[in-house]
Each structure stands twice: as structure tokens, then as C-alpha cells.
Motif scaffolding. Sequence first.
Motif, PDB file in Angstrom:
ATOM      1  N   LYS A 215       0.829  -1.192   0.000  1.00  8.80           N
ATOM      2  CA  LYS A 215       0.000   0.000   0.000  1.00  8.80           C
ATOM      3  C   LYS A 215       0.875   1.258   0.000  1.00  8.80           C
ATOM      4  N   ILE A 216       0.431   2.249  -0.746  1.00  9.86           N
ATOM      5  CA  ILE A 216       1.158   3.507  -0.875  1.00  9.86           C
ATOM      6  C   ILE A 216       0.223   4.647  -0.512  1.00  9.86           C
ATOM      7  N   GLU A 217       0.617   5.457   0.464  1.00 12.72           N
ATOM      8  CA  GLU A 217      -0.214   6.583   0.902  1.00 12.72           C
ATOM      9  C   GLU A 217       0.422   7.890   0.420  1.00 12.72           C
ATOM     10  N   LEU A 218      -0.338   8.636  -0.378  1.00 13.56           N
ATOM     11  CA  LEU A 218       0.165   9.875  -0.963  1.00 13.56           C
ATOM     12  C   LEU A 218      -0.755  11.038  -0.636  1.00 13.56           C
ATOM     13  N   GLU A 219      -0.207  12.244  -0.726  1.00  9.58           N
ATOM     14  CA  GLU A 219      -1.012  13.451  -0.645  1.00  9.58           C
ATOM     15  C   GLU A 219      -0.351  14.521  -1.514  1.00  9.58           C
ATOM     16  N   GLU A 220      -1.058  15.609  -1.741  1.00 10.67           N
ATOM     17  CA  GLU A 220      -0.471  16.698  -2.508  1.00 10.67           C
ATOM     18  C   GLU A 220       0.782  17.209  -1.802  1.00 10.67           C
ATOM     19  N   GLY A 221       1.756  17.615  -2.602  1.00  8.43           N
ATOM     20  CA  GLY A 221       2.945  18.234  -2.041  1.00  8.43           C
ATOM     21  C   GLY A 221       2.630  19.656  -1.594  1.00  8.43           C
ATOM     22  N   ASN A 222       3.663  20.463  -1.447  1.00  7.16           N
ATOM     23  CA  ASN A 222       3.484  21.813  -0.895  1.00  7.16           C
ATOM     24  C   ASN A 222       3.372  22.893  -1.960  1.00  7.16           C
ATOM     25  N   TYR A 223       3.065  22.489  -3.199  1.00  7.45           N
ATOM     26  CA  TYR A 223       3.043  23.462  -4.308  1.00  7.45           C
ATOM     27  C   TYR A 223       2.195  24.687  -3.970  1.00  7.45           C
ATOM     28  N   PHE A 224       1.019  24.473  -3.388  1.00  6.55           N
ATOM     29  CA  PHE A 224       0.110  25.583  -3.121  1.00  6.55           C
ATOM     30  C   PHE A 224       0.253  26.161  -1.718  1.00  6.55           C
ATOM     31  N   THR A 225       1.001  25.513  -0.852  1.00  5.69           N
ATOM     32  CA  THR A 225       1.070  25.961   0.538  1.00  5.69           C
ATOM     33  C   THR A 225       2.395  26.615   0.898  1.00  5.69           C
ATOM     34  N   ARG A 226       3.366  26.561   0.008  1.00  2.29           N
ATOM     35  CA  ARG A 226       4.686  27.129   0.337  1.00  2.29           C
ATOM     36  C   ARG A 226       4.738  28.632   0.175  1.00  2.29           C
ATOM     37  N   GLY A 227       3.692  29.227  -0.417  1.00  2.00           N
ATOM     38  CA  GLY A 227       3.676  30.682  -0.600  1.00  2.00           C
ATOM     39  C   GLY A 227       2.614  31.082  -1.590  1.00  2.00           C
ATOM     40  N   GLY A 228       2.165  32.307  -1.498  1.00  4.83           N
ATOM     41  CA  GLY A 228       1.120  32.790  -2.392  1.00  4.83           C
ATOM     42  C   GLY A 228       1.632  33.028  -3.799  1.00  4.83           C
ATOM     43  N   ASN A 229       0.727  32.863  -4.779  1.00  2.00           N
ATOM     44  CA  ASN A 229       1.082  33.146  -6.161  1.00  2.00           C
ATOM     45  C   ASN A 229      -0.198  33.466  -6.911  1.00  2.00           C
ATOM     46  N   GLU A 230      -0.292  34.685  -7.414  1.00  2.00           N
ATOM     47  CA  GLU A 230      -1.501  35.127  -8.094  1.00  2.00           C
ATOM     48  C   GLU A 230      -1.818  34.289  -9.308  1.00  2.00           C
ATOM     49  N   LEU A 231      -0.803  33.666  -9.918  1.00  2.00           N
ATOM     50  CA  LEU A 231      -1.029  32.934 -11.149  1.00  2.00           C
ATOM     51  C   LEU A 231      -1.790  31.633 -10.907  1.00  2.00           C
ATOM     52  N   TRP A 232      -1.853  31.170  -9.680  1.00  2.00           N
ATOM     53  CA  TRP A 232      -2.625  29.961  -9.375  1.00  2.00           C
ATOM     54  C   TRP A 232      -4.122  30.219  -9.558  1.00  2.00           C
ATOM     55  N   ASN A 233      -4.507  31.481  -9.676  1.00  2.00           N
ATOM     56  CA  ASN A 233      -5.911  31.798  -9.875  1.00  2.00           C
ATOM     57  C   ASN A 233      -6.256  32.008 -11.346  1.00  2.00           C
ATOM     58  N   MET A 234      -5.331  31.679 -12.238  1.00  2.00           N
ATOM     59  CA  MET A 234      -5.598  31.839 -13.663  1.00  2.00           C
ATOM     60  C   MET A 234      -6.732  30.933 -14.087  1.00  2.00           C
TER      61      MET A 234
END
Length: 280
Positions: A261-280
Motif C-alpha cells: 500500500k502507498i499513501e500519498l497526498e499533494e505536495g506543498n506546491y500551493f502551501t509554500r507561498g502565495g502566487n496570483e497565477l494559481w488563480n488563472m
Amino acid sequence: MKWKRSERLVDMTRHLLENPHTLISLTFFSNRYSAAKSSISEDLGILKETFEESSTGRLVTISGAAGGIKYIPLVGREEIKEVIHSLMNELRKSDRLLPGGYLYMTDLLGNPRFLDRIGKVIATAFFDKEIDVIMTVATKGIPIAHAIARHLNVPVIVVRRDSKVTEGPTVSINYVSGSARRIQTMVLSKRSMQSGQKVLLTDDFMKVGGTMQGMKSLLEEFNCELGGVAVLVEAEHLEEVLVDDYLSLVKLRAVDEKHRKIELEEGNYFTRGGNELWNM
């Protein structure tokens, strides 16, 4: 040859997509299509709107005599989420589990379309960091580095474990492997980098960051600046992480080798800092 507007738009799109982060003058397009600069400006306005609405990226206008247009590849938040979850779905397959808690990823790293999407996702996070070069360690980090470099339009530097005669004079350092706690060696050709360059470090998998720390030490030897750290997969950290700031797409929370069994989750791409482009 007299170009119709539809033909110009197709060719301009192709040229911009093939030359990301490259300043292209209006004069270049005007001469290429034998068209007035006012017509070229109108064409670029159409492309700018289309690129942004489709989350293809942005067209940035630089004013002045030395100005022009520059295409910046960017990915919208929803597509980033899709890429990350596609990666997680692939990595959850039980037959990918290897001894020691590692995951088999060679087939994914050999898939050009999938890798290109990953490269664009990571490049989006560093589009404004003025990265000069991508650095990785042979061998599995190489395709990821090239995928990112394609969208940032910068060269790739590969650090090796031993010296090759084809590399010429080299600089070598010893570092402590974060997971195995062994002394290992990194070697890089003296001609690889220029002093003062800003470098993005990348790799496929990171446990506690020993390899990244080793590459950071190499940057100091070349008087280069760290521009960022990006990894495809990070492991759950049971001990102190050697890298303070990094980006990851996926986090490997736990593995059960007995039950596969392998347990995964999202990495820190969205939590390491704000970025306006994520709202594109």
C-alpha cells in the motif's frame, strides 16, 4: 509572400510557443510577414487575450526602442491540480513500490507528454525568479530538469558522482547523504557555470535533502546563487530536513511493503507561498 491574418496568427503562435522567455521585437514580426507594426500589434492583442483565457500563458509587452513581446508559459490552478492528481494516481499503483520505500518512476520520466506538463507546472512557480540554469544529479533528475528548462528556456547542468574525461577539469565536493548518512561525492565540470548565475535545483525524489544540500555546496564553489529547489516527490520527513525552502508536487506519506500500500497526498506546491497565477 503575402500573409493573411489567419496565417500570421498561426505562425506567430508557433514561433512564440517555441521561444518562451525570449524577447521578440515587433520589427522581427513586421519584416517576417511584410506587415505594418500596427497590424502586428493588433495580432498580438488577439494572441494575448487567447493565451490568457486558455491558461496557455502570458504575452508580456516591453516598451521602448529595445522592447518587444515575450511569451511566458504558465499553467492555471485547475490544470496544476489535474497534473498533480494524475501523478498521484499513477504513483499509487502497488507494483511501483520498491524496497526502502522508493517508488518506480522510470516509465513516467520517459513519457514526453506527461513530463512536459510537469515541467510547465514547475516552471510556472519560478517564472519570475530570473533562473539562469537548471541543475540536477545524474540520472533520474535529468528528464525533469530538461522539461523545466524547456519552459524557462535555460540550459541544464548535470552533476555526476564521478569524474569523466570528457568533462575536462572538474570541481568535486564530499557531502553527507541525508538518508544513508554516508559520505558521497559530487563532481561538476569547471566550465559548466559562470559566477553569479541563479540556479534552480531539481530531482525526482527527496527524502531529507542530502543531495540538494550537496548541490547547494557546489553552487558556493562556483559563486552562484540558489534560485529555488523543486522535486517531483518528497518523502514523509521522520527526521530534520536539510533544505529549508523547496517545492514538491507529491508527498509520500507512508508505504506498507507487506500489504503493498502507498499513501500519498499533494505536495506543498500551493502551501509554500502565495502566487496570483494559481488563480488563472
